[in-house]
Write a protein that holds these residues in place. Structure first.
Motif, short mmCIF file in Angstrom:
data_model
loop_
_atom_site.label_atom_id
_atom_site.label_comp_id
_atom_site.label_asym_id
_atom_site.label_seq_id
_atom_site.Cartn_x
_atom_site.Cartn_y
_atom_site.Cartn_z
N TRP A 1 3.31 5.88 -2.98
CA TRP A 1 4.47 6.65 -3.46
C TRP A 1 4.49 6.75 -4.98
CZ3 TRP A 1 7.52 10.14 -1.67
CH2 TRP A 1 7.76 10.23 -0.30
N ASP B 1 0.83 -1.21 0.00
CA ASP B 1 0.00 0.00 0.00
C ASP B 1 0.86 1.26 0.00
OD1 ASP B 1 -2.22 -1.61 -0.01
OD2 ASP B 1 -2.76 -1.24 2.10
N ILE B 2 1.94 1.26 0.79
CA ILE B 2 2.84 2.41 0.84
C ILE B 2 3.54 2.59 -0.50
CG2 ILE B 2 4.97 3.29 1.88
CD1 ILE B 2 4.00 1.97 4.52
#
Length: 118
Positions: free
Chosen positions: A70, A65-66
């Motif tokens: 990004w 998810d991160i």
């Protein structure tokens, strides 16, 4: 996040005092951040309450998810993050050199040389 945002105890010096970071990108100008939001390791100086593991999301899913978030970040924000990270890294190297017995002036000139090479 549960509970109040913890700040450093009074009188604790981190070496990051007086650090001037670039202005936040226009998208985040109205965001209110603690004055020491960028100080690495400050959580180690303040006792953290234990929290039971929730098991709602796996580490792999969170990392994905991160990474996805990004990929969607605009160029202005990436530029801010890159410049801020460079400034913080230079200060870290200065702190480390001084701690290891070097002079702050030598550390500062090394940081200046690194910046001028890019």
């Amino acid at each position: 996040r549960d509970g109040p945002v913890r700040s450093l105890p009074p009188g604790v010096e981190t070496g990051y005092e007086g650090l001037e970071l670039p202005c936040l990108p226009p998208r985040f100008r109205d965001l209110t951040l603690p004055h020491d939001w960028y100080v690495p390791g400050k959580r180690k100086l303040v006792k953290r309450n234990h929290r039971k593991v929730h098991g709602v999301i796996s580490f792999k899913k969170m990392a994905q998810d991160i990474a996805d978030a990004w990929r969607a970040v605009d160029d202005v924000t990436i530029d801010f993050c890159t410049r801020a990270a460079g400034i913080i890294a230079d200060r870290y190297r200065t702190i480390k050199r001084v701690r290891d017995g070097g002079s702050p002036e030598a550390a500062a000139s090394a940081a200046w040389r690194r910046r001028s090479e890019t």
